[in-house]
Design a protein around this motif. Structure first.
Motif, PDB file in Angstrom:
ATOM      1  N   ARG A  66       4.987  -0.254  -4.605  1.00 37.81           N
ATOM      2  CA  ARG A  66       3.547  -0.481  -4.768  1.00 37.81           C
ATOM      3  C   ARG A  66       2.886  -1.072  -3.527  1.00 37.81           C
ATOM      4  O   ARG A  66       1.717  -1.473  -3.586  1.00 37.81           O
ATOM      5  CB  ARG A  66       3.282  -1.418  -5.959  1.00 37.81           C
ATOM      6  N   VAL A  67       3.613  -1.109  -2.396  1.00 38.35           N
ATOM      7  CA  VAL A  67       3.064  -1.766  -1.205  1.00 38.35           C
ATOM      8  C   VAL A  67       3.151  -0.854   0.015  1.00 38.35           C
ATOM      9  O   VAL A  67       4.215  -0.311   0.333  1.00 38.35           O
ATOM     10  CB  VAL A  67       3.801  -3.090  -0.908  1.00 38.35           C
ATOM     11  N   LEU A  68       2.002  -0.720   0.701  1.00 39.07           N
ATOM     12  CA  LEU A  68       1.938  -0.036   1.982  1.00 39.07           C
ATOM     13  C   LEU A  68       1.578  -1.040   3.062  1.00 39.07           C
ATOM     14  O   LEU A  68       0.819  -1.985   2.816  1.00 39.07           O
ATOM     15  CB  LEU A  68       0.866   1.060   1.974  1.00 39.07           C
ATOM     16  N   ILE A  69       2.114  -0.821   4.258  1.00 36.31           N
ATOM     17  CA  ILE A  69       1.743  -1.604   5.435  1.00 36.31           C
ATOM     18  C   ILE A  69       0.959  -0.701   6.369  1.00 36.31           C
ATOM     19  O   ILE A  69       1.260   0.487   6.525  1.00 36.31           O
ATOM     20  CB  ILE A  69       2.997  -2.150   6.152  1.00 36.31           C
ATOM     21  N   ALA A 108     -11.026   2.180  -5.369  1.00 39.22           N
ATOM     22  CA  ALA A 108     -11.877   1.153  -4.771  1.00 39.22           C
ATOM     23  C   ALA A 108     -11.019  -0.009  -4.293  1.00 39.22           C
ATOM     24  O   ALA A 108      -9.954  -0.304  -4.859  1.00 39.22           O
ATOM     25  CB  ALA A 108     -12.905   0.666  -5.784  1.00 39.22           C
ATOM     26  N   THR A 109     -11.473  -0.680  -3.224  1.00 37.72           N
ATOM     27  CA  THR A 109     -10.709  -1.795  -2.661  1.00 37.72           C
ATOM     28  C   THR A 109     -11.545  -3.065  -2.578  1.00 37.72           C
ATOM     29  O   THR A 109     -12.763  -3.013  -2.402  1.00 37.72           O
ATOM     30  CB  THR A 109     -10.200  -1.442  -1.249  1.00 37.72           C
ATOM     31  N   ILE A 135      -2.125  -2.756  -1.595  1.00 33.11           N
ATOM     32  CA  ILE A 135      -1.423  -2.798  -2.874  1.00 33.11           C
ATOM     33  C   ILE A 135      -1.861  -1.588  -3.704  1.00 33.11           C
ATOM     34  O   ILE A 135      -3.053  -1.416  -3.985  1.00 33.11           O
ATOM     35  CB  ILE A 135      -1.737  -4.095  -3.658  1.00 33.11           C
ATOM     36  N   LEU A 136      -0.906  -0.769  -4.093  1.00 35.49           N
ATOM     37  CA  LEU A 136      -1.220   0.409  -4.893  1.00 35.49           C
ATOM     38  C   LEU A 136      -1.398   0.037  -6.363  1.00 35.49           C
ATOM     39  O   LEU A 136      -0.761  -0.899  -6.848  1.00 35.49           O
ATOM     40  CB  LEU A 136      -0.104   1.450  -4.753  1.00 35.49           C
ATOM     41  N   LYS A 258       0.489 -11.360  -5.970  1.00 37.75           N
ATOM     42  CA  LYS A 258       0.076 -10.255  -6.827  1.00 37.75           C
ATOM     43  C   LYS A 258       1.216  -9.824  -7.756  1.00 37.75           C
ATOM     44  O   LYS A 258       1.153  -8.765  -8.391  1.00 37.75           O
ATOM     45  CB  LYS A 258      -0.369  -9.055  -5.973  1.00 37.75           C
ATOM     46  N   GLY A 259       2.254 -10.663  -7.821  1.00 36.03           N
ATOM     47  CA  GLY A 259       3.364 -10.388  -8.713  1.00 36.03           C
ATOM     48  C   GLY A 259       4.355  -9.362  -8.203  1.00 36.03           C
ATOM     49  O   GLY A 259       5.112  -8.773  -8.988  1.00 36.03           O
TER      50      GLY A 259
END
Length: 264
Positions: A66-69, A108-109, A135-136, A258-259
């Protein structure tokens, strides 16, 4: 200046020149290759469209389902009167052209919610703080690509003997190349002991910012830097922001808030 001092001066000058890094950017442009068949690890690299009034192109990569850099300047809150923040992202996973990808989504972000950059970086650009987190909303994209990079703090010992480092990203300068992935590798790279960025012989364009810089060891792809700077019109070396222990810990802290545990 006496003869002894003059000799010392020229000795230092010659040593400095001998240690200088030369990057043949035109040769690197010819060397890079277009990726036409997506497979790991390239399937873990993402074409990003950021909308903040106008739209901009960048690159990101998976480090967790669920995470992109990405590069911080792709998603930072800019110190401008209008269009100060990124309001929407369109992500194309494993894209090879405008119409071909493994998965696509738009959402949306909100700063410090599902996108993150340092507040100090938002106010003043610094290559040493040029990193961002996305965060996806779910793991649907990851289920399609099924690969990710292992984010790791930079350690010079891991690059002893000058193994090749790799880079792949989505250029946007030439409209004909839109949404096409290009890859390269090089052993011509240098990190100064006092700098938290690396200089290397990669031809890069706008859009490649946020691309992973990695090395491979025992079939594991370790992303230790983020491509953040390059000018295709110059012969200067391109640059990447190094993942320091401090940066790694900050990314981990934000994700945990964000868990999300990026080590799992």
């Amino acid at each position: 200046m006496n003869i002894k001092s003059l000799f010392l001066f020229f000795s230092v000058l010659l040593f400095t020149i001998s240690q200088a890094q030369n990057c043949d950017i035109p040769a690197a442009k010819k060397r890079r290759k277009q990726v036409t068949a997506i497979s790991a690890p390239n399937s873990g690299i993402v074409h990003v469209t950021m909308k903040r009034g106008k739209s901009y192109i960048g690159t990101a990569f998976f480090i967790h389902p669920r995470v992109l850099i990405t590069a911080g300047h792709n998603v930072r809150k800019r110190p401008q009167f209008i269009y100060t923040r990124v309001k929407q992202l369109t992500l194309r996973f494993g894209a090879t052209d405008r119409n071909t990808n493994l998965y696509q989504t738009t959402f949306a972000t909100t700063q410090n919610d599902n996108i993150y950059t340092l507040q100090s970086f938002n106010k003043h650009y610094s290559i040493e703080e040029d990193y961002g987190v996305i965060i996806l909303p779910d793991e649907e994209a990851y289920k399609k690509v099924n690969t990710r990079f292992t984010l790791t703090p930079y350690d010079a010992n891991n690059l002893t003997g000058k193994p090749p480092v790799f880079l792949a990203g989505y250029p946007s300068e030439d409209n004909k190349l839109y949404c096409t992935l290009w890859e390269d590798n090089t052993t011509n790279y240098i990190k100064n002991d006092t700098e938290n960025y690396m200089r290397y012989e990669f031809y890069t364009e706008h859009g490649v910012s946020g691309a992973p810089v990695w090395y491979t060891d025992s079939a594991v792809n370790y992303a230790f830097a983020i491509h953040t700077n390059g000018d295709p019109n110059k012969k200067d070396c391109s640059k990447a922001t190094i993942i320091t222990k401090k940066i790694y810990d900050d990314i981990s802290r934000f994700c945990l808030s964000k868990g999300i545990d990026i080590t799992k």
